[in-house]
Write a protein that holds these residues in place. Structure first.
Motif, PDB file in Angstrom:
ATOM      1  N   THR A 196      24.207  21.393  -9.471  1.00 42.91           N
ATOM      2  CA  THR A 196      25.269  22.349  -9.796  1.00 42.91           C
ATOM      3  C   THR A 196      25.874  22.092 -11.175  1.00 42.91           C
ATOM      4  OG1 THR A 196      26.815  20.963  -8.534  1.00 42.91           O
ATOM      5  CG2 THR A 196      25.857  22.862  -7.388  1.00 42.91           C
ATOM      6  N   ASP A 197      25.162  21.308 -11.966  1.00 39.94           N
ATOM      7  CA  ASP A 197      25.501  21.061 -13.374  1.00 39.94           C
ATOM      8  C   ASP A 197      26.837  20.345 -13.601  1.00 39.94           C
ATOM      9  OD1 ASP A 197      23.093  22.245 -14.245  1.00 39.94           O
ATOM     10  OD2 ASP A 197      24.007  24.237 -14.055  1.00 39.94           O
ATOM     11  N   TYR A 198      27.283  19.567 -12.633  1.00 42.06           N
ATOM     12  CA  TYR A 198      28.468  18.733 -12.851  1.00 42.06           C
ATOM     13  C   TYR A 198      28.104  17.427 -13.547  1.00 42.06           C
ATOM     14  CZ  TYR A 198      31.525  21.766 -10.171  1.00 42.06           C
ATOM     15  OH  TYR A 198      32.266  22.836  -9.739  1.00 42.06           O
ATOM     16  N   LEU A 199      26.827  17.033 -13.446  1.00 37.41           N
ATOM     17  CA  LEU A 199      26.341  15.814 -14.103  1.00 37.41           C
ATOM     18  C   LEU A 199      25.326  16.180 -15.167  1.00 37.41           C
ATOM     19  CD1 LEU A 199      25.655  13.481 -11.022  1.00 37.41           C
ATOM     20  CD2 LEU A 199      27.652  13.480 -12.530  1.00 37.41           C
ATOM     21  N   THR A 200      25.359  15.456 -16.261  1.00 37.56           N
ATOM     22  CA  THR A 200      24.301  15.617 -17.254  1.00 37.56           C
ATOM     23  C   THR A 200      23.051  14.924 -16.711  1.00 37.56           C
ATOM     24  OG1 THR A 200      24.772  13.549 -18.412  1.00 37.56           O
ATOM     25  CG2 THR A 200      25.991  15.524 -19.144  1.00 37.56           C
ATOM     26  N   ILE A 201      21.921  15.209 -17.295  1.00 35.64           N
ATOM     27  CA  ILE A 201      20.667  14.555 -16.879  1.00 35.64           C
ATOM     28  C   ILE A 201      20.788  13.045 -17.029  1.00 35.64           C
ATOM     29  CG2 ILE A 201      18.207  14.310 -17.401  1.00 35.64           C
ATOM     30  CD1 ILE A 201      18.900  16.963 -16.057  1.00 35.64           C
ATOM     31  N   ALA A 202      21.358  12.583 -18.133  1.00 33.63           N
ATOM     32  CA  ALA A 202      21.501  11.141 -18.382  1.00 33.63           C
ATOM     33  C   ALA A 202      22.425  10.497 -17.354  1.00 33.63           C
ATOM     34  CB  ALA A 202      22.020  10.893 -19.792  1.00 33.63           C
ATOM     35  N   GLU A 203      23.554  11.139 -17.053  1.00 36.28           N
ATOM     36  CA  GLU A 203      24.475  10.604 -16.050  1.00 36.28           C
ATOM     37  C   GLU A 203      23.780  10.512 -14.693  1.00 36.28           C
ATOM     38  OE1 GLU A 203      28.782  12.329 -17.609  1.00 36.28           O
ATOM     39  OE2 GLU A 203      27.496  13.614 -16.386  1.00 36.28           O
ATOM     40  N   PHE A 204      23.118  11.601 -14.327  1.00 32.52           N
ATOM     41  CA  PHE A 204      22.442  11.656 -13.036  1.00 32.52           C
ATOM     42  C   PHE A 204      21.356  10.591 -12.923  1.00 32.52           C
ATOM     43  CE2 PHE A 204      18.784  13.238 -10.573  1.00 32.52           C
ATOM     44  CZ  PHE A 204      19.366  13.223  -9.314  1.00 32.52           C
ATOM     45  N   GLU A 205      20.463  10.545 -13.892  1.00 35.79           N
ATOM     46  CA  GLU A 205      19.330   9.615 -13.804  1.00 35.79           C
ATOM     47  C   GLU A 205      19.783   8.164 -13.740  1.00 35.79           C
ATOM     48  OE1 GLU A 205      16.757  10.699 -17.048  1.00 35.79           O
ATOM     49  OE2 GLU A 205      15.905  12.380 -15.917  1.00 35.79           O
ATOM     50  N   SER A 206      20.796   7.818 -14.487  1.00 37.83           N
ATOM     51  CA  SER A 206      21.281   6.445 -14.516  1.00 37.83           C
ATOM     52  C   SER A 206      21.836   6.006 -13.159  1.00 37.83           C
ATOM     53  CB  SER A 206      22.351   6.300 -15.595  1.00 37.83           C
ATOM     54  OG  SER A 206      22.923   5.019 -15.547  1.00 37.83           O
ATOM     55  N   ILE A 207      22.766   6.777 -12.621  1.00 35.92           N
ATOM     56  CA  ILE A 207      23.396   6.369 -11.360  1.00 35.92           C
ATOM     57  C   ILE A 207      22.471   6.609 -10.172  1.00 35.92           C
ATOM     58  CG2 ILE A 207      24.655   8.492 -10.837  1.00 35.92           C
ATOM     59  CD1 ILE A 207      27.048   6.388 -10.213  1.00 35.92           C
ATOM     60  N   TYR A 208      21.615   7.626 -10.254  1.00 32.14           N
ATOM     61  CA  TYR A 208      20.672   7.888  -9.175  1.00 32.14           C
ATOM     62  C   TYR A 208      19.684   6.731  -9.045  1.00 32.14           C
ATOM     63  CZ  TYR A 208      17.790  10.657  -5.997  1.00 32.14           C
ATOM     64  OH  TYR A 208      17.108  11.112  -4.897  1.00 32.14           O
ATOM     65  N   GLN A 209      19.247   6.213 -10.158  1.00 29.53           N
ATOM     66  CA  GLN A 209      18.326   5.069 -10.142  1.00 29.53           C
ATOM     67  C   GLN A 209      18.995   3.863  -9.482  1.00 29.53           C
ATOM     68  OE1 GLN A 209      16.737   3.955 -13.963  1.00 29.53           O
ATOM     69  NE2 GLN A 209      15.697   2.162 -13.137  1.00 29.53           N
ATOM     70  N   ASP A 210      20.241   3.598  -9.824  1.00 26.16           N
ATOM     71  CA  ASP A 210      20.973   2.495  -9.198  1.00 26.16           C
ATOM     72  C   ASP A 210      21.099   2.696  -7.689  1.00 26.16           C
ATOM     73  OD1 ASP A 210      21.327   1.167 -11.583  1.00 26.16           O
ATOM     74  OD2 ASP A 210      23.510   1.454 -11.657  1.00 26.16           O
ATOM     75  N   ALA A 211      21.432   3.904  -7.285  1.00 28.69           N
ATOM     76  CA  ALA A 211      21.592   4.205  -5.859  1.00 28.69           C
ATOM     77  C   ALA A 211      20.267   4.041  -5.119  1.00 28.69           C
ATOM     78  CB  ALA A 211      22.132   5.622  -5.678  1.00 28.69           C
ATOM     79  N   ASN A 212      19.199   4.511  -5.724  1.00 25.12           N
ATOM     80  CA  ASN A 212      17.880   4.417  -5.101  1.00 25.12           C
ATOM     81  C   ASN A 212      17.424   2.960  -4.988  1.00 25.12           C
ATOM     82  OD1 ASN A 212      15.869   5.899  -3.831  1.00 25.12           O
ATOM     83  ND2 ASN A 212      14.601   5.952  -5.660  1.00 25.12           N
ATOM     84  N   GLU A 213      17.666   2.166  -6.014  1.00 23.48           N
ATOM     85  CA  GLU A 213      17.320   0.738  -5.961  1.00 23.48           C
ATOM     86  C   GLU A 213      18.110   0.032  -4.869  1.00 23.48           C
ATOM     87  OE1 GLU A 213      17.813  -1.122  -9.785  1.00 23.48           O
ATOM     88  OE2 GLU A 213      16.365   0.214 -10.733  1.00 23.48           O
TER      89      GLU A 213
END
Length: 118
Positions: free
Chosen positions: A85-102
């Motif tokens: 829904t475009d509340y996060l930039t791609i960079a914001e999303f990828e960074s925290i999503y990677q942490d959450a997934n790990e």
């Protein structure tokens, strides 16, 4: 001497990132609903890991870590929605999503190991 606990450390640092992201979304994007859900599940991961660390039995430990796993997966869902829904930039999303997934993978691994050592 206390042994390092990687999952406790990672889940605590992740909670801090989630809190800061929530503050950013609330203050700059004026997004209150999805981000609050993300805040609750994202900080709950570490709380449940800590509870598991003080478990009364192996079964209790596995249960608490299972709850932490569910909360981590729920956090991924909220992050995906915020991204879609475009509340996060791609960079914001990828960074925290990677942490959450790990973190999710680490918790799953701990659960599998604990179950096999029962």
């Amino acid at each position: 001497m206390k042994k390092d606990n990687i999952v406790l450390d990672k889940s605590f640092r992740f909670a801090i990132r989630i809190i800061r992201l929530y503050q950013h979304l609330k203050d700059t994007k004026k997004e209150f609903v999805l981000s609050k859900q993300m805040l609750r599940s994202g900080t709950s991961v570490g709380a449940n890991v800590r509870e598991g660390n003080n478990a009364e039995s192996k079964a209790d430990f596995i249960h608490k870590m299972g709850v932490a796993q569910k909360e981590a997966d729920e956090t991924l869902y909220w992050l995906e929605l915020l991204n879609a829904t475009d509340y996060l930039t791609i960079a914001e999303f990828e960074s925290i999503y990677q942490d959450a997934n790990e973190l999710l993978k680490l918790i799953r691994s701990i659960i599998l190991t604990a179950k096999s050592n029962r």
